[in-house]
Design a protein around this motif. Structure first.
Motif, PDB file in Angstrom:
ATOM      1  N   ARG A  34       6.401   5.959 -17.875  1.00  0.00           N
ATOM      2  CA  ARG A  34       7.581   6.537 -17.238  1.00  0.00           C
ATOM      3  C   ARG A  34       7.536   6.511 -15.729  1.00  0.00           C
ATOM      4  O   ARG A  34       8.363   7.135 -15.090  1.00  0.00           O
ATOM      5  CB  ARG A  34       7.734   8.005 -17.657  1.00  0.00           C
ATOM      6  N   SER A 115       2.885  -1.464 -13.884  1.00  0.00           N
ATOM      7  CA  SER A 115       3.581  -0.199 -13.627  1.00  0.00           C
ATOM      8  C   SER A 115       2.674   0.770 -12.881  1.00  0.00           C
ATOM      9  O   SER A 115       3.098   1.443 -11.943  1.00  0.00           O
ATOM     10  CB  SER A 115       4.033   0.447 -14.934  1.00  0.00           C
ATOM     11  N   TRP A 117      -0.066   0.097 -11.062  1.00  0.00           N
ATOM     12  CA  TRP A 117      -0.357  -0.392  -9.720  1.00  0.00           C
ATOM     13  C   TRP A 117       0.814  -0.198  -8.773  1.00  0.00           C
ATOM     14  O   TRP A 117       0.668   0.315  -7.667  1.00  0.00           O
ATOM     15  CB  TRP A 117      -0.735  -1.885  -9.836  1.00  0.00           C
ATOM     16  N   ALA A 118       2.016  -0.578  -9.223  1.00  0.00           N
ATOM     17  CA  ALA A 118       3.184  -0.473  -8.357  1.00  0.00           C
ATOM     18  C   ALA A 118       3.513   0.974  -8.012  1.00  0.00           C
ATOM     19  O   ALA A 118       3.842   1.301  -6.871  1.00  0.00           O
ATOM     20  CB  ALA A 118       4.394  -1.155  -9.011  1.00  0.00           C
ATOM     21  N   GLY A 119       3.408   1.835  -9.015  1.00  0.00           N
ATOM     22  CA  GLY A 119       3.694   3.240  -8.752  1.00  0.00           C
ATOM     23  C   GLY A 119       2.792   3.803  -7.655  1.00  0.00           C
ATOM     24  O   GLY A 119       3.256   4.537  -6.770  1.00  0.00           O
ATOM     25  N   ILE A 121       0.983   1.920  -5.452  1.00  0.00           N
ATOM     26  CA  ILE A 121       1.115   1.131  -4.220  1.00  0.00           C
ATOM     27  C   ILE A 121       2.302   1.575  -3.380  1.00  0.00           C
ATOM     28  O   ILE A 121       2.290   1.496  -2.159  1.00  0.00           O
ATOM     29  CB  ILE A 121       1.222  -0.373  -4.577  1.00  0.00           C
ATOM     30  N   ALA A 122       3.325   2.026  -4.075  1.00  0.00           N
ATOM     31  CA  ALA A 122       4.527   2.454  -3.353  1.00  0.00           C
ATOM     32  C   ALA A 122       4.233   3.625  -2.423  1.00  0.00           C
ATOM     33  O   ALA A 122       4.982   3.897  -1.492  1.00  0.00           O
ATOM     34  CB  ALA A 122       5.622   2.825  -4.347  1.00  0.00           C
ATOM     35  N   VAL A 124       1.423   3.926  -0.630  1.00  0.00           N
ATOM     36  CA  VAL A 124       0.476   3.565   0.417  1.00  0.00           C
ATOM     37  C   VAL A 124       1.036   3.813   1.803  1.00  0.00           C
ATOM     38  O   VAL A 124       0.343   4.296   2.699  1.00  0.00           O
ATOM     39  CB  VAL A 124       0.070   2.084   0.257  1.00  0.00           C
ATOM     40  N   HIS A 125       2.312   3.487   1.993  1.00  0.00           N
ATOM     41  CA  HIS A 125       2.931   3.597   3.300  1.00  0.00           C
ATOM     42  C   HIS A 125       2.980   5.045   3.787  1.00  0.00           C
ATOM     43  O   HIS A 125       2.882   5.331   4.968  1.00  0.00           O
ATOM     44  CB  HIS A 125       4.352   3.036   3.187  1.00  0.00           C
ATOM     45  N   ALA A 126       3.152   5.950   2.829  1.00  0.00           N
ATOM     46  CA  ALA A 126       3.401   7.344   3.201  1.00  0.00           C
ATOM     47  C   ALA A 126       2.161   8.224   3.098  1.00  0.00           C
ATOM     48  O   ALA A 126       2.151   9.329   3.629  1.00  0.00           O
ATOM     49  CB  ALA A 126       4.514   7.913   2.311  1.00  0.00           C
ATOM     50  N   HIS A 134      -6.542   1.941  -1.127  1.00  0.00           N
ATOM     51  CA  HIS A 134      -6.141   0.552  -1.324  1.00  0.00           C
ATOM     52  C   HIS A 134      -6.934  -0.398  -0.448  1.00  0.00           C
ATOM     53  O   HIS A 134      -7.377  -1.458  -0.897  1.00  0.00           O
ATOM     54  CB  HIS A 134      -4.656   0.339  -1.046  1.00  0.00           C
ATOM     55  N   ARG A 135      -7.111  -0.039   0.791  1.00  0.00           N
ATOM     56  CA  ARG A 135      -7.841  -0.926   1.724  1.00  0.00           C
ATOM     57  C   ARG A 135      -9.263  -1.194   1.210  1.00  0.00           C
ATOM     58  O   ARG A 135      -9.733  -2.348   1.251  1.00  0.00           O
ATOM     59  CB  ARG A 135      -7.873  -0.292   3.116  1.00  0.00           C
ATOM     60  N   TYR A 138      -9.024  -3.570  -1.720  1.00  0.00           N
ATOM     61  CA  TYR A 138      -8.669  -4.932  -1.318  1.00  0.00           C
ATOM     62  C   TYR A 138      -9.862  -5.657  -0.719  1.00  0.00           C
ATOM     63  O   TYR A 138     -10.179  -6.785  -1.115  1.00  0.00           O
ATOM     64  CB  TYR A 138      -7.510  -4.895  -0.309  1.00  0.00           C
ATOM     65  N   LEU A 139     -10.518  -4.989   0.227  1.00  0.00           N
ATOM     66  CA  LEU A 139     -11.641  -5.648   0.892  1.00  0.00           C
ATOM     67  C   LEU A 139     -12.803  -5.895  -0.080  1.00  0.00           C
ATOM     68  O   LEU A 139     -13.468  -6.928  -0.013  1.00  0.00           O
ATOM     69  CB  LEU A 139     -12.105  -4.828   2.100  1.00  0.00           C
TER      70      LEU A 139
ATOM     71  N   GLU B  33      10.294   5.608   3.468  1.00  0.00           N
ATOM     72  CA  GLU B  33       9.438   6.603   4.109  1.00  0.00           C
ATOM     73  C   GLU B  33       8.674   7.457   3.124  1.00  0.00           C
ATOM     74  O   GLU B  33       7.550   7.872   3.393  1.00  0.00           O
ATOM     75  CB  GLU B  33      10.270   7.532   4.990  1.00  0.00           C
ATOM     76  N   SER B 115       7.102  -0.884   0.340  1.00  0.00           N
ATOM     77  CA  SER B 115       7.323   0.419  -0.301  1.00  0.00           C
ATOM     78  C   SER B 115       8.566   0.390  -1.180  1.00  0.00           C
ATOM     79  O   SER B 115       8.572   0.912  -2.294  1.00  0.00           O
ATOM     80  CB  SER B 115       7.489   1.509   0.757  1.00  0.00           C
ATOM     81  N   ALA B 118       7.906  -1.969  -4.303  1.00  0.00           N
ATOM     82  CA  ALA B 118       6.980  -1.390  -5.277  1.00  0.00           C
ATOM     83  C   ALA B 118       7.602  -0.196  -6.005  1.00  0.00           C
ATOM     84  O   ALA B 118       7.433  -0.045  -7.214  1.00  0.00           O
ATOM     85  CB  ALA B 118       5.677  -0.980  -4.588  1.00  0.00           C
ATOM     86  N   ALA B 122       8.026  -0.537 -10.026  1.00  0.00           N
ATOM     87  CA  ALA B 122       7.306   0.356 -10.938  1.00  0.00           C
ATOM     88  C   ALA B 122       8.191   0.803 -12.100  1.00  0.00           C
ATOM     89  O   ALA B 122       7.689   1.238 -13.138  1.00  0.00           O
ATOM     90  CB  ALA B 122       6.757   1.561 -10.179  1.00  0.00           C
TER      91      ALA B 122
END
Lengths: 219, 219
Positions: A34, A115, A117-119, A121-122, A124-126, A134-135, A138-139, B33, B115, B118, B122
């Motif tokens: 969900r 689902s 991962w995307a949930g 990842i979304a 990450v920005h905030a 995540h960093r 990734y590395l 955001e 953002s 993703a 999701a």
DNA sequence: CCGGTATTTATACGCTTGCATAATTAGAGC
DNA sequence: GCTCTAATTATGCAAGCGTATAAATACCGG
């Protein structure tokens, strides 16, 4: 066995590790089905067969549970890919081949994983904690990939200087991630194993080597 | 000008198209955001300079607004990539080169876009309408890419049979998407233009041609 | 067996959410 | 200028949310 009050459900205690694992597993199920919005503490608790208050006992805030769940799913995929190396032949080209195929096949390439991962990842920005997680992931993945690439290049008798292997690792990582996305999002329109083959062919072209040692060194 | 009641805010009417656009734009800001969870109708309305009830006048349910926002962001990125073709030189290899570079540079490769993408992606697993929207977008993008690849191959004097161009399109799509992810998620650790160059080099290797016509046909 | 405490259930709180609805009014048309 | 109605504000509703907290009890150790 003490007598219970008329209205309180009987329960058994579990160890802390098991409880955390169960809660994380329940969270991942909820998110996969969900999305993050569907992973309420009540739904997670229900899935885990406990009540909502117990979550707070083991995780101070819901965010902590979400964060732990993310790390768990990433670790799961990483372990699944690394496991493929254990049964790969010894030649580094076979190993890279197996690694790529593992990432582009079940159980890693799966809509549930997408689902999840995307949930995450979304966010990450905030969310700086998610961004850091995540960093690191990734590395770590890219370093592992770079090592596999270096060894494969050397086995094929090709130079493997760090500036080139870094660039190759970035590109190969992109190929894997991009095909993984295609496979998770539109898996029904590809033949079995098609994306893994496509990935191997693309990576062979980028590295200018064959990932099948019987075919010889360079393409 | 009629006199207003003491407590009701004065307002101006706008046309339906403008209102929808404004609401969608406000939605995209909120999602970028704070993720989908942060895009409440109150927050969106505040951003758009209206009250929450107005959203319902233009979109029957919040889901409709979210869906429209997704389509809008996808269209925006598509248009931005296509715009790059308009100013590209006429040679098909230049055109493919420009297309790739547009997708792997600003404003397409941007954390806000990640953002947004993703957050929506999701939901694909759980929401058939989102799944359909995504499938349409994916196939549209891939078809466009396949046409560019075919023309570039022909311009380089190489065969361009559909079974091969399809496979190339899948792989090139993966390279673009994968590098776009790397750039959006970890852009600070790459040099300017580094990922576009990496992408061009990888695609040149996969297609076995140069995307710079002055260098000649095949690599 | 008993006592103590860590674990678990049950319940409540304050706040937020999407949606519903009534009242008001901008502005088009006559 | 007047009328009408579509657009907009304002407010309320019911449900759900994460968190807080008290009470109950499983079970370990003595």
């Amino acid at each position: 066995m003490k007598t219970q009050t008329a209205t309180r459900k009987s329960f058994r205690r579990e160890g802390e590790d098991k409880r955390r694992e169960d809660l994380i597993a329940a969270t991942l199920e909820c998110v996969a089905e969900r999305g993050l919005a569907g992973a309420t503490v009540r739904e997670i608790a229900l899935r885990a067969g406990v009540t909502a208050g117990l979550i707070r006992y083991y995780f101070p805030a819901k965010d902590d549970l979400i964060s732990a769940a993310y790390r768990a799913v990433m670790k799961r995929m990483t372990v699944q890919a690394s496991d493929a190396l254990k049964s790969a032949a010894d030649d580094p080209r076979d190993r890279l081949n197996a690694f790529v195929k593992a990432n582009l096949g079940q159980p890693i390439m799966d809509p549930d994983n997408l689902s999840l991962w995307a949930g995450f990842i979304a966010m990450v920005h905030a969310d700086p904690a998610m961004a850091l997680a995540h960093r690191d992931g990734y590395l770590g993945f890219r370093d592992e990939l770079e090592a596999l690439i270096r060894q494969a290049l050397l086995a094929a008798g090709k130079p493997a200087e760090p500036v080139h292997t870094r660039r190759h690792a970035i590109a190969v990582n992109a190929i894997i991630d991009g095909l993984w996305l295609e496979g998770c999002l539109a898996g029904d329109i590809f033949a079995d194993g098609e994306l893994a083959e496509t990935g191997i062919a693309a990576i062979e072209a980028v590295l200018a080597i064959s990932l099948n040692p019987e075919k010889g060194g360079a393409i």
